[in-house]
Design an enzyme around this catalytic site. Structure first.
Site, short mmCIF file in Angstrom:
data_model
loop_
_atom_site.label_atom_id
_atom_site.label_comp_id
_atom_site.label_asym_id
_atom_site.label_seq_id
_atom_site.Cartn_x
_atom_site.Cartn_y
_atom_site.Cartn_z
N HIS A 241 0.81 -1.22 0.00
CA HIS A 241 0.00 0.00 0.00
C HIS A 241 0.85 1.29 0.00
CE1 HIS A 241 -3.37 -2.65 0.93
NE2 HIS A 241 -2.71 -3.11 1.99
O1 RIB Z 1 -5.10 -0.23 4.49
C1 RIB Z 1 -3.71 -0.12 4.33
C2 RIB Z 1 -3.15 0.94 5.22
O2 RIB Z 1 -3.40 0.60 6.57
C3 RIB Z 1 -1.62 1.05 5.10
O3 RIB Z 1 -1.24 2.40 5.31
C4 RIB Z 1 -1.12 0.18 6.21
O4 RIB Z 1 0.14 0.63 6.72
C5 RIB Z 1 -2.18 0.37 7.26
O5 RIB Z 1 -1.86 1.53 7.99
#
Ligand code: RIB
Ligand code: CA
Length: 306
Positions: A241
């Site tokens: 992500h």
């Molecule tokens: O949904 C993904 C996000 O949530 C990313 O930023 C991961 O690090 C968690 O914080």
């Protein structure tokens, strides 16, 4: 001319990869790393940011600790996905240099207001608590920023922490709603894009083969995420992500964006933190990443970790 950026994060294994990518990219003038409670508690996310900074050899970049809880709702964490200490299987230890005195919200305001209007990009890859609080404390901040580049939300993909919500928005929906309503130009990388960027065994092996401290740390965390994806999500390749906003700042052509209006659910117990992403709006407030070039993102990450 280097691009001045601030990274607000909650490390977190994918936050760590985003930081390692940014620390290794000379295109950036990294003004600060600011941390927030999220994946794990605020004290741990601050410590983890300092540890990642140490591994990257970037003690020149100040780290400021921030919000320990969301603006309104109760705090939620995501230890299942990041391990108790927040860095997967990477052992937690006390970094040689800790966070600066002073909090992240003050640092964000001071650093941005001291720079020319429209020059600083604020990248946020955790709950948006610090960003919303900084905007509330300095009404001129939103207009002074070049843009906010965020990881958060979901449209086509549905949620990853509830059926309807993605973690960063779910963790502080009121903060996210305030940021989306602030008028600041926003580029948002939700699960629709980040779920297209998955770490295959080949990607992990290539990073591991680099033989650098950053490569070793990144590979260890990617393997942890792969195990979680198998055990918790019943999947195979884990999505990456938080490096997506950083990769976009470096190589915009790796992503396709569409103008939209993003609104956040802040009252329904069932759909709290849902992002309604409307491409047909006459009042767009953001651009939404609809596609990603996964191989391009991994090639960039591998190149920089070397
Ligand atoms: O949904 C993904 C996000 O949530 C990313 O930023 C991961 O690090 C968690 O914080
Ligand atoms: Ca994060």
């Amino acid at each position: 001319m280097a691009e001045p950026i601030i990274i607000d994060c909650d490390p977190g294994v994918d936050d760590a990869l985003a930081l390692l990518l940014a620390f290794a990219s000379p295109e950036f003038e990294l003004l600060a790393v600011t941390t927030v409670g999220g994946n794990v508690a605020a004290a741990k996310t601050a410590r983890n940011a300092c540890l990642i900074r140490e591994v990257a050899g970037r003690d020149d970049v100040p780290v400021y600790a921030g919000a320990t809880r969301p603006l309104v709702r109760d705090a939620v964490e995501a230890g299942d996905f990041h391990g108790v200490e927040g860095l997967g299987a990477v052992p937690a230890r006390t970094p040689a240099r800790g966070a600066e005195a002073g909090d992240s919200q003050r640092a964000i305001v001071d650093l941005v207001m001291a720079r020319p209007a429209g020059s600083v990009s604020l990248t946020v890859v955790g709950p948006m608590t610090n960003v919303a609080a900084a905007m509330a404390s300095e009404p001129a901040l939103a207009g002074r920023l070049k843009q906010v580049v965020a990881m958060g939300g979901a449209r086509r993909e549905g949620g990853n922490i509830t059926a309807s919500a993605e973690f960063n928005i779910f963790a502080d929906p009121h903060a996210a709603a305030a940021v989306f309503a602030s008028g600041v130009p926003i580029v948002c990388f939700g699960l629709d894009a980040t779920h297209q960027v998955r770490a295959t065994e080949a990607h992990i092996a290539a990073i591991e083969a680099l033989g650098t401290p950053a490569g070793a740390m990144a590979a260890a965390m990617l393997r942890f995420s792969r195990q979680v994806e198998r055990d918790v999500v019943r999947g195979t390749d884990a999505p990456l992500h938080d490096p997506c906003p950083i990769a976009w700042l470096l190589r915009p052509a790796l992503f396709e964006l569409k103008p939209c209006r993003i609104e956040v659910e802040t009252t329904s117990p069932l759909t709290m933190g849902h992002t309604a992403v409307e491409f047909r709006s006459a009042q767009p407030n953001a651009r939404w990443a609809v596609s990603a070039d996964a191989d391009g993102v991994f090639a960039l990450l591998t190149e920089r970790l070397a």
